[in-house]
Design an enzyme around this catalytic site. Structure first.
Site, short mmCIF file in Angstrom:
data_model
loop_
_atom_site.label_atom_id
_atom_site.label_comp_id
_atom_site.label_asym_id
_atom_site.label_seq_id
_atom_site.Cartn_x
_atom_site.Cartn_y
_atom_site.Cartn_z
N GLU A 92 -10.88 -13.29 12.60
CA GLU A 92 -11.96 -14.26 12.42
C GLU A 92 -11.49 -15.67 12.77
O GLU A 92 -10.32 -16.00 12.60
CB GLU A 92 -12.45 -14.22 10.97
CG GLU A 92 -13.11 -12.90 10.63
CD GLU A 92 -13.56 -12.79 9.19
OE1 GLU A 92 -14.66 -12.26 8.97
OE2 GLU A 92 -12.83 -13.21 8.29
N CYS A 105 -10.74 -23.37 12.96
CA CYS A 105 -9.64 -22.73 12.25
C CYS A 105 -9.39 -21.39 12.94
O CYS A 105 -10.27 -20.53 12.95
CB CYS A 105 -10.06 -22.54 10.79
SG CYS A 105 -8.88 -21.63 9.79
N CYS A 112 -1.64 -9.77 7.75
CA CYS A 112 -0.55 -10.71 7.45
C CYS A 112 0.46 -10.03 6.54
O CYS A 112 0.08 -9.26 5.67
CB CYS A 112 -1.13 -11.94 6.73
SG CYS A 112 0.09 -13.24 6.44
N CYS A 116 0.84 -12.99 -0.01
CA CYS A 116 0.46 -13.94 -1.06
C CYS A 116 -0.61 -13.27 -1.93
O CYS A 116 -1.60 -12.76 -1.41
CB CYS A 116 -0.08 -15.23 -0.46
SG CYS A 116 1.12 -16.05 0.62
N CYS A 119 -4.52 -14.29 -1.75
CA CYS A 119 -5.19 -14.42 -0.45
C CYS A 119 -5.80 -13.10 -0.02
O CYS A 119 -5.16 -12.05 -0.08
CB CYS A 119 -4.18 -14.91 0.60
SG CYS A 119 -4.89 -15.06 2.25
N GLY A 161 -3.31 -14.61 9.18
CA GLY A 161 -1.95 -14.48 9.67
C GLY A 161 -1.08 -15.68 9.34
O GLY A 161 -1.55 -16.70 8.84
N GLU A 162 0.21 -15.53 9.63
CA GLU A 162 1.18 -16.60 9.39
C GLU A 162 1.65 -17.09 10.77
O GLU A 162 2.37 -16.39 11.48
CB GLU A 162 2.34 -16.03 8.57
CG GLU A 162 3.60 -16.87 8.54
CD GLU A 162 3.39 -18.31 8.09
OE1 GLU A 162 2.76 -18.54 7.04
OE2 GLU A 162 3.85 -19.22 8.80
N CYS A 333 -11.23 -20.93 2.69
CA CYS A 333 -9.78 -20.67 2.67
C CYS A 333 -9.48 -19.42 1.86
O CYS A 333 -9.94 -19.28 0.73
CB CYS A 333 -9.03 -21.82 2.00
SG CYS A 333 -9.23 -23.37 2.81
N1 SAH Z 1 -0.37 -18.32 6.48
C1 SAH Z 1 -0.56 -19.74 6.65
C2 SAH Z 1 -1.91 -20.05 7.23
C3 SAH Z 1 -3.09 -19.72 6.33
S1 SAH Z 1 -3.73 -21.21 5.74
C4 SAH Z 1 -0.35 -20.44 5.33
O1 SAH Z 1 -0.19 -19.77 4.32
O2 SAH Z 1 -0.27 -21.66 5.29
C5 SAH Z 1 -4.74 -20.69 4.46
C6 SAH Z 1 -4.64 -21.60 3.24
O3 SAH Z 1 -5.54 -21.12 2.26
C7 SAH Z 1 -3.26 -21.57 2.62
O4 SAH Z 1 -2.91 -22.86 2.21
C8 SAH Z 1 -3.44 -20.68 1.40
O5 SAH Z 1 -2.56 -21.04 0.38
C9 SAH Z 1 -4.87 -20.95 1.03
N2 SAH Z 1 -5.54 -19.83 0.35
C10 SAH Z 1 -5.27 -18.53 0.47
N3 SAH Z 1 -6.10 -17.80 -0.31
C11 SAH Z 1 -6.91 -18.69 -0.93
C12 SAH Z 1 -8.02 -18.55 -1.82
N4 SAH Z 1 -8.44 -17.36 -2.21
N5 SAH Z 1 -8.64 -19.66 -2.23
C13 SAH Z 1 -8.25 -20.88 -1.79
N6 SAH Z 1 -7.23 -21.06 -0.93
C14 SAH Z 1 -6.57 -19.98 -0.51
#
Ligand code: SAH
Length: 354
Positions: A92, A105, A112, A116, A119, A161-162, A333
């Site tokens: 997406e 974005c 991934c 985490c 996420c 993804g990262e 996010c």
């Molecule tokens: N993998 C990279 C790029 C993804 S950015 C990274 O981790 O930075 C996505 C952002 O959304 C990250 O800062 C992550 O911490 C945040 N995120 C992930 N799950 C979330 C959620 N359920 N609610 C709010 N933020 C979230």
């Protein structure tokens, strides 16, 4: 030989490839101009290229974007695009309109491996890393769908993804999208976000783009619980990498901090966050947790979110709250996934403009 995809090549690579096929080097710039600048994909329409070459080009290059499967429109104007990446895989991308900006974005991987806990994307293990053309392709396919005169102004590598687990394609895609002969997106308007793959962070400075780091917790114990990567590269190493980045670039780093109810949202956490980041030139971006099915985490109340932010402000931190965008279409996010069976049924499908 397989015909290369135009969108997979940087300008120097395209030039080299064309030269190897007996075509003059400057044609690479012309092709970049036509395809990126003028959005013309049909070689026949490229009037400053000789007829003979126009006829040969289809045997040398294909100009193919990933297919958009669906487009969802949020009540706040955010749009989410689902891209077919072949073999039943998809990713997406999210287009976010805010005052004076249009941010895309993009995703860098299908699934991934960072795992985490909070996420949604992480529920899907890494299936494959995207190739350059598939990242560039998200930008181009979305651009094609915009009304005349509208342009994506910013790119954030914050989708599925990262990015620093797929450095090659990510930094090549940046080179392509930045190229003044191509889309000419300024490096200052491109941000790469990482969960903290410390040894790869210097590459962000090398590429001249902005760095965001998902900090998300203020001590190693809590961070390791929600972000397994912290066991490999703990907070001290991560913050040092941030300081190095800032020193090298003269830039500030964005520290993302997801607010999880009763886990990372206390005033004590806010003070500790200030303490551990006060010697890092940064702005702190707090992101109230966005819900997804069976996450086991919760979003703090508005009152608690505000108190957390105010405490940081009182201490003198540069802190912003990331506005939640596209939550109704699961585009916020941490809500991106292609686990179709789990996508809530209430999502309305907006018509895809042709
Ligand atoms: N993998 C990279 C790029 C993804 S950015 C990274 O981790 O930075 C996505 C952002 O959304 C990250 O800062 C992550 O911490 C945040 N995120 C992930 N799950 C979330 C959620 N359920 N609610 C709010 N933020 C979230």
């Amino acid at each position: 030989m397989d015909v290369p995809n135009f969108y997979n090549l940087t300008l120097p690579e395209l030039a080299e490839y064309l030269v190897s096929r007996g075509v003059k080097k400057f044609r690479a710039q012309q092709l970049f101009r036509w395809i990126y600048g003028e959005r013309v994909k049909d070689f026949e329409a490229m009037t400053n290229i000789s007829k003979a070459l126009r006829a040969e080009l289809p045997q040398m290059l294909k100009v193919e974007l990933p297919t958009v499967l669906t487009e969802h429109l949020s009540t706040d104007g955010t749009r989410k695009y689902l891209f077919d990446m072949g073999e039943g895989k998809s990713v997406e991308a999210v287009l976010i309109p805010t005052a004076g900006r249009l941010t895309l974005c993009v995703s860098s991987e299908v699934g991934c491996n960072m795992a985490c806990k909070f996420c949604y994307t992480a529920k899907q293990k890494l299936q494959r890393r995207l190739e350059t053309w598939e990242i560039v392709g998200q930008f181009m396919a979305v651009s094609e769908r915009l009304p005349e005169g509208m342009r994506i102004s910013n790119i954030v590598y914050m989708g599925m993804g990262e990015p620093l687990d797929n450095c090659e394609a990510v930094f090549r895609s940046i080179e392509v999208l930045h190229s003044p002969w191509g889309m000419n997106v300024s490096r200052r308007k491109i941000t790469v976000s990482t969960s903290g793959i410390v040894p790869m962070i210097p590459q962000v400075a090398k590429a001249g783009v902005r760095l965001a780091v998902s900090l998300n917790a203020v001590d190693d114990e809590t961070r390791a619980k929600i972000m397994p990567i912290n066991r490999r590269w703990p907070l001290a190493d991560l913050l040092q990498a941030c300081r190095d980045h800032c020193q090298q670039t003269g830039d500030k780093v964005t520290l993302e901090y997801v607010l999880l109810k009763d886990l990372t949202d206390s005033l004590k956490d806010a003070r500790r966050l200030y303490e551990i980041t006060r010697d890092v030139p940064c702005k702190i971006n707090i992101i109230p947790f966005n819900e997804h099915p069976n996450s086991g985490f919760h979003r703090p109340s508005e009152g608690r979110i505000n108190r957390f932010q105010e405490e940081l402000m009182r201490l003198g931190a540069h802190v912003l709250r990331r506005k939640t965008m596209g939550r109704d279409i699961y585009a916020a996010c941490g809500q991106l996934t292609t686990l179709q069976e789990k996508t809530p049924k209430s999502v309305e499908l907006a018509p895809v403009p042709q």
